[in-house]
Design a protein around this motif. Structure first.
Motif, mmCIF file in Angstrom:
data_model
loop_
_atom_site.group_PDB
_atom_site.id
_atom_site.type_symbol
_atom_site.label_atom_id
_atom_site.label_comp_id
_atom_site.label_asym_id
_atom_site.label_seq_id
_atom_site.Cartn_x
_atom_site.Cartn_y
_atom_site.Cartn_z
ATOM 1 N N SER A 91 -11.841 -10.655 35.586
ATOM 2 C CA SER A 91 -12.871 -10.595 34.538
ATOM 3 C C SER A 91 -13.874 -11.733 34.626
ATOM 4 C CB SER A 91 -12.222 -10.601 33.150
ATOM 5 O OG SER A 91 -11.560 -9.390 32.937
ATOM 6 N N THR A 145 -13.574 -1.288 29.046
ATOM 7 C CA THR A 145 -14.566 -2.099 28.335
ATOM 8 C C THR A 145 -15.833 -2.291 29.154
ATOM 9 O OG1 THR A 145 -13.641 -4.177 29.162
ATOM 10 C CG2 THR A 145 -12.794 -3.362 27.040
ATOM 11 N N MET A 146 -15.775 -1.942 30.433
ATOM 12 C CA MET A 146 -16.928 -2.095 31.319
ATOM 13 C C MET A 146 -17.364 -0.727 31.822
ATOM 14 S SD MET A 146 -15.943 -5.402 33.579
ATOM 15 C CE MET A 146 -15.540 -6.971 32.827
ATOM 16 N N ILE A 180 -20.274 -5.008 30.528
ATOM 17 C CA ILE A 180 -19.515 -4.711 29.312
ATOM 18 C C ILE A 180 -20.364 -3.843 28.385
ATOM 19 C CG2 ILE A 180 -18.345 -5.680 27.301
ATOM 20 C CD1 ILE A 180 -17.825 -8.191 28.958
ATOM 21 N N ARG A 232 -12.875 -5.843 23.208
ATOM 22 C CA ARG A 232 -12.448 -7.148 23.712
ATOM 23 C C ARG A 232 -12.307 -8.169 22.585
ATOM 24 N NH1 ARG A 232 -13.669 -9.106 29.210
ATOM 25 N NH2 ARG A 232 -13.418 -7.307 30.541
ATOM 26 N N GLY A 285 -17.113 -1.664 24.373
ATOM 27 C CA GLY A 285 -16.201 -2.521 25.130
ATOM 28 C C GLY A 285 -16.172 -3.938 24.593
ATOM 29 N N SER A 286 -17.322 -4.433 24.179
ATOM 30 C CA SER A 286 -17.401 -5.766 23.593
ATOM 31 C C SER A 286 -16.581 -5.827 22.304
ATOM 32 C CB SER A 286 -18.863 -6.118 23.319
ATOM 33 O OG SER A 286 -18.962 -7.393 22.752
ATOM 34 N N SER A 343 -21.300 -9.959 32.617
ATOM 35 C CA SER A 343 -21.271 -9.543 31.213
ATOM 36 C C SER A 343 -22.141 -8.318 30.976
ATOM 37 C CB SER A 343 -21.695 -10.688 30.289
ATOM 38 O OG SER A 343 -23.023 -11.069 30.564
#
Length: 188
Positions: free
Chosen positions: A70, A60-61, A78, A86, A82-83, A75
């Motif tokens: 995390s 996700t990153m 990300i 999540r 990925g956002s 942020s």
């Protein structure tokens, strides 16, 4: 007896989950490849009896993000995809492989990194490492993450001491229906 039944349920659910989700996992992997060039994220985590294991997730990153909890990551790391992963918790799907192998349970304390010293000490003192780590659990559905190590360890201990088959299904259902927000990240 409850732990044996939970292990049997873990095996059945993860086996059929992987079987039925396979086409979907392939699609997410392809999209992830275009997003980061490396869609699968593998990271060493603390397992049962403090034995290390490799946790598998969808990335996700961005590639190269520091290997920290995390809540300590930015942020800005990300990706857009990925956002989405999540928010929908789809980034956790590959962990069904960890569950199938017996390294994790569907329900248990979230596996932490070895470098989270305060959390390791708190969990060790409360016997949290005597059980398999989980994909979800009491802490996750109550939005308690690794940024509060003492509260997290206390909640994990409470879950372990009170875990029944009924609670096992309750935590899974709460997670699937959207309880909890996932791990926090530092806002930029």
């Amino acid at each position: 007896m409850t732990l044996l039944l939970i292990r049997i349920l873990d095996f059945i659910f993860s086996f059929f989950g992987l079987l039925f989700a396979c086409p979907f996992l392939i699609i997410l992997t392809i999209i992830g490849y275009f997003d980061t060039g490396s869609p699968i994220f593998i990271q060493e985590r603390v397992g049962r009896n403090k034995k290390p294991f490799n946790l598998i997730k969808f990335r996700t990153m961005t590639v190269g993000t520091a290997s920290v909890a995390s809540h300590l990551a930015s942020s800005a790391s990300i990706t857009n995809f990925g956002s989405f992963l999540r928010k929908t918790k789809l980034d956790e799907l590959p962990q069904l492989w960890n569950v199938l192998k017996g390294e994790m349970s569907l329900v248990g304390p979230r596996p932490n990194l070895f470098n989270q010293t305060e959390l390791v000490l708190e969990r060790e003192s409360r016997g949290v490492y005597n059980v398999r780590p989980g994909v979800t659990g009491l802490s996750q559905v109550n939005e308690i993450d690794m940024s509060t190590p003492i509260l997290l360890a206390k909640t994990d201990e409470q879950m372990i001491l009170t875990l029944t088959i009924s609670y096992y299904f309750k935590y899974i259902l709460q997670t699937v229906t959207g309880s909890g927000s996932g791990d926090r990240v530092t806002k930029d």
